[in-house]
Design an enzyme around this catalytic site. Structure first.
Site: not given
Ligand code: IDP
Ligand code: MG
Length: 137
Positions: A12, A52, A115, A118, A129
């Site tokens: 990312k 997304y 983070n 992905h 994807e």
């Molecule tokens: P993942 O990336 O671990 O699969 P997902 O729940 O699919 O997590 O969420 C996609 C992305 O959305 C996350 O990687 C993160 O960047 C963002 N995200 C998830 N939860 C939150 C939140 O509570 N606040 C802000 N961003 C979030």
């Molecule tokens: Mg996810």
């Protein structure tokens, strides 16, 4: 029985802007992932929204799409035995502060949104994807 899978990985913007892409790719290779395909690009916001779409009802959807389209990303198709689960384990929890020691998000992630990586969460989503980024026809 062997279960070779392919999964989609994205490095990312927060990680690419800190020049961590080579280091993260080395981690994948050292864990036995083959990088079958790879490209560096920047998404339009509308493309991030499409990518997304599963999160479209979440309160963080708009910020998430702004963020993913805010800078250069590196997109890869990774192949390995049980690649989907294996990559999710290597990435660690969504929130880097909750991710286990030794995971990519623990090591490099800055916050729950920034983070660093992905990874596809299921076989079905991995196919969708991978097609999103690499389908040629
Ligand atoms: P993942 O990336 O671990 O699969 P997902 O729940 O699919 O997590 O969420 C996609 C992305 O959305 C996350 O990687 C993160 O960047 C963002 N995200 C998830 N939860 C939150 C939140 O509570 N606040 C802000 N961003 C979030
Ligand atoms: Mg996810």
């Amino acid at each position: 029985m062997s279960n070779i899978e392919q999964t989609l990985s994205i490095i990312k913007p927060d990680a690419v802007e800190r020049n961590l892409d080579q280091q993260i790719k080395t981690i994948f290779k050292n864990k036995g992932f083959k990088i079958l395909k790879e490209k560096k690009l920047r998404l339009e916001k509308s493309e991030a929204e499409q990518f997304y779409k599963v999160h479209e009802t979440k309160p963080f959807y708009n910020d998430l799409c702004e963020y993913l389209s805010s800078g250069t990303i590196v997109v890869m198709v990774l192949e390995k035995e049980n690649a989907i689960k294996s990559n999710r384990n290597l990435m660690g929890a969504t929130d880097p502060s909750k991710a286990e020691e030794g995971t990519i998000r623990r090591q490099f992630g800055k916050s729950i949104d920034k983070n660093s990586v992905h990874g596809s969460d299921s076989l079905e989503n991995a196919k969708i994807e991978i097609d999103f980024f690499f389908k040629t026809s």
